[in-house]
Design an enzyme around this catalytic site. Structure first.
Site, mmCIF file in Angstrom:
data_model
loop_
_atom_site.group_PDB
_atom_site.id
_atom_site.type_symbol
_atom_site.label_atom_id
_atom_site.label_comp_id
_atom_site.label_asym_id
_atom_site.label_seq_id
_atom_site.Cartn_x
_atom_site.Cartn_y
_atom_site.Cartn_z
ATOM 1 N N TRP A 178 44.910 -66.614 21.846
ATOM 2 C CA TRP A 178 44.193 -65.679 20.992
ATOM 3 C C TRP A 178 43.777 -64.533 21.627
ATOM 4 O O TRP A 178 43.253 -64.050 22.362
ATOM 5 C CB TRP A 178 43.421 -67.082 20.004
ATOM 6 C CG TRP A 178 42.203 -66.244 19.379
ATOM 7 C CD1 TRP A 178 42.680 -65.913 17.877
ATOM 8 C CD2 TRP A 178 40.728 -66.188 19.076
ATOM 9 N NE1 TRP A 178 41.518 -65.050 17.416
ATOM 10 C CE2 TRP A 178 40.031 -65.566 17.808
ATOM 11 C CE3 TRP A 178 39.312 -66.658 19.910
ATOM 12 C CZ2 TRP A 178 39.126 -65.111 17.143
ATOM 13 C CZ3 TRP A 178 38.769 -66.974 19.789
ATOM 14 C CH2 TRP A 178 38.192 -65.986 18.396
ATOM 15 N N ASP A 216 39.099 -74.942 24.719
ATOM 16 C CA ASP A 216 38.783 -73.920 23.184
ATOM 17 C C ASP A 216 39.435 -74.921 22.347
ATOM 18 O O ASP A 216 40.102 -74.914 22.257
ATOM 19 C CB ASP A 216 39.101 -72.334 23.242
ATOM 20 C CG ASP A 216 38.669 -72.148 22.234
ATOM 21 O OD1 ASP A 216 38.230 -72.285 21.659
ATOM 22 O OD2 ASP A 216 39.026 -70.879 21.799
ATOM 23 N N LYS A 248 36.513 -73.559 11.195
ATOM 24 C CA LYS A 248 37.140 -74.744 10.566
ATOM 25 C C LYS A 248 37.702 -75.633 9.813
ATOM 26 O O LYS A 248 37.354 -75.539 8.355
ATOM 27 C CB LYS A 248 38.572 -74.402 11.268
ATOM 28 C CG LYS A 248 39.109 -72.669 12.010
ATOM 29 C CD LYS A 248 39.487 -71.713 10.735
ATOM 30 C CE LYS A 248 39.004 -70.613 12.313
ATOM 31 N NZ LYS A 248 39.710 -70.242 13.255
HETATM 32 N N1 PMP Z 1 38.881 -69.534 19.413
HETATM 33 C C1 PMP Z 1 39.799 -69.786 18.725
HETATM 34 C C2 PMP Z 1 41.500 -70.153 19.312
HETATM 35 C C3 PMP Z 1 40.056 -69.486 17.496
HETATM 36 O O1 PMP Z 1 41.054 -69.429 16.541
HETATM 37 C C4 PMP Z 1 38.829 -69.421 16.957
HETATM 38 C C5 PMP Z 1 38.753 -68.192 15.488
HETATM 39 N N2 PMP Z 1 39.953 -67.822 14.839
HETATM 40 C C6 PMP Z 1 38.067 -69.029 17.423
HETATM 41 C C7 PMP Z 1 37.892 -69.600 18.462
HETATM 42 C C8 PMP Z 1 36.306 -68.687 17.505
HETATM 43 O O2 PMP Z 1 35.838 -68.900 15.548
HETATM 44 P P1 PMP Z 1 33.925 -68.865 14.827
HETATM 45 O O3 PMP Z 1 33.663 -68.582 16.267
HETATM 46 O O4 PMP Z 1 35.307 -68.444 13.695
HETATM 47 O O5 PMP Z 1 33.738 -70.218 14.960
#
Ligand code: PMP
Length: 396
Positions: free
Chosen positions: A130, A211, A246
């Site tokens: 990512w 993660d 999510k």
């Molecule tokens: N890790 C990954 C692989 C992600 O895709 C995302 C969101 N796109 C996140 C972490 C972080 O998510 P958030 O900060 O929106 O909770």
């Protein structure tokens, strides 16, 4: 002072979004931005979240400060969701969990803590990973290197190549792994591969950093946590970053947490005190609202059940779309898209060239990022034929 600053290029995904919004094509399709969408192309508030929010608001009697650890009860409820009931690391009080502003906040807090523990550590990230992993970890001053992961030719994990690189690592290395639903490629490790990885980490002494941004979107809430639970059982130290964006649909509420599995209860207490101090030094304390909702859901049996069903519903919709797309392409003479059906979560690479991606955008108003990573949840029964027709056309 600020005259010296250069203007940075806009984020390509934001540029894509702006172009999509201005597009007037009646069948325009956004497969770029990474949020879950339903059949109608909307990202509504989950019903369990609405109910949890109502309950929280009915009971909330102050907006006074929280504390750096976050909303009372949230961290404990999240530990059970992440590690599972009665996990040995929880039972032996070796897990320090602190609420963070989303998964991004979790990654950044972890990076700052790692730096405090060992300044010259290297973080190994998958190739590809990512895009935001790099600034979140790198801006904290950690050195970042990549290990082989996705094979675009054979559409799978280059596990042997990955092992070969990881076998060279040692106690001053940290390996970032996607817990499930790899973003961007959708290719996950099998249970056997997680087991092999656990053995290698034990032998070499590197620390796995998982993660977990999509728990429940791959094979289910329990199955998706298999790898991290196994590693946390077999290894002395593991880091887990969790996002509620999510699976609870709480994107803008910035809700998540960071967990450090430590070697002993004593090390856990020291780590927790450091985590609180890191949080204090960046944002003082996380926002309360999203965490209060999550806590209300996880600690209430019927609401929790309703939420589990909603997560199951999102997952099954994406699995259905994956298989419909593979079949739709096969019917059109392209039987090499079956990998889409086997990959997990919201994202996959279609395996198109940047020219084909551009042709989809210019000729058919279908938007995806240049790497051909698509958000599967952007597909629906209404647009799937149009998508398959258009992809077939650009492949001709
Ligand atoms: N890790 C990954 C692989 C992600 O895709 C995302 C969101 N796109 C996140 C972490 C972080 O998510 P958030 O900060 O929106 O909770």
């Amino acid at each position: 002072m600020f005259n010296q600053l250069d203007t940075l290029a806009a984020d390509p995904i934001l540029g894509l979004m702006a172009a999509y919004q201005q597009d007037t094509h009646p069948q325009k399709l956004d497969l770029g931005i990474g949020v879950y969408k339903n059949e109608e192309g909307l990202t509504p508030v989950l019903e369990s979240v609405s109910e949890g929010q109502n309950r929280h608001i009915a009971l909330e009697n102050t907006k006074s400060y929280l504390n750096p650890a976050g909303y009372p009860g949230f961290n404990e409820a999240m530990q059970t969701l992440i590690f599972g009931e009665a996990h040995p690391a929880l039972m032996s009080h070796r897990v320090a969990t602190v609420q963070t502003p989303g998964g991004c906040g979790a990654l950044r807090v972890a990076a700052e803590l790692i730096k405090r523990a060992m300044a010259d550590v290297t973080i190994w990230v998958s190739d590809p990973t990512w895009a935001n992993h790099i600034p979140l970890l790198g801006d904290a001053g950690l050195s970042i290197k990549t290990y082989p992961y996705y094979d675009p030719k054979n559409k799978g994990v280059r596990f042997e190549d990955m092992l070969e690189v990881l076998a060279q690592l040692g106690t001053d290395d940290i390996v970032l792994l996607h817990g499930c639903c790899h973003n961007p490629c959708g290719a996950d490790l099998s249970k056997e591969q997680w087991q092999t990885l656990a053995g290698l980490a034990l032998e070499r002494g590197f620390v796995p950093f998982i993660d977990m941004a999509y728990q429940g979107f791959g094979d289910g809430l329990e199955d998706d946590a298999y790898g991290l639970r196994l590693l946390s059982e077999q290894l002395p130290e593991v880091i887990v970053a969790t996002s509620c964006s999510k699976n609870f649909g709480l994107y803008r509420e910035r809700t998540g947490c960071i967990s450090f599995v430590c070697e002993s209860e004593k090390a856990m207490k020291a780590t927790k005190s450091q985590l609180l101090s890191v949080a204090r030094g960046i944002y003082s304390m996380p926002p309360a609202h999203g965490a209060a909702i999550v806590e209300a859901i996880l600690n209430h049996s019927t609401l929790r059940e309703q939420w589990i069903q909603e997560v199951d519903g999102m997952r099954k919709r994406m699995q259905g779309l994956r298989s419909a797309f593979s079949k739709g392409m096969a019917i059109r003479g392209h039987d090499n898209f079956s990998f889409i059906e086997n990959e997990k979560g919201m994202f996959s690479f279609l395996g198109l060239t940047p020219q084909q991606v551009e042709a989809l955008r210019v000729r058919y108003s279908i938007y995806m990022i240049n790497s051909s990573r698509v958000n599967i949840a952007g597909i629906s029964s209404v647009n799937i034929d149009y998508l398959c027709d258009s992809v077939s056309e650009v492949l001709e």
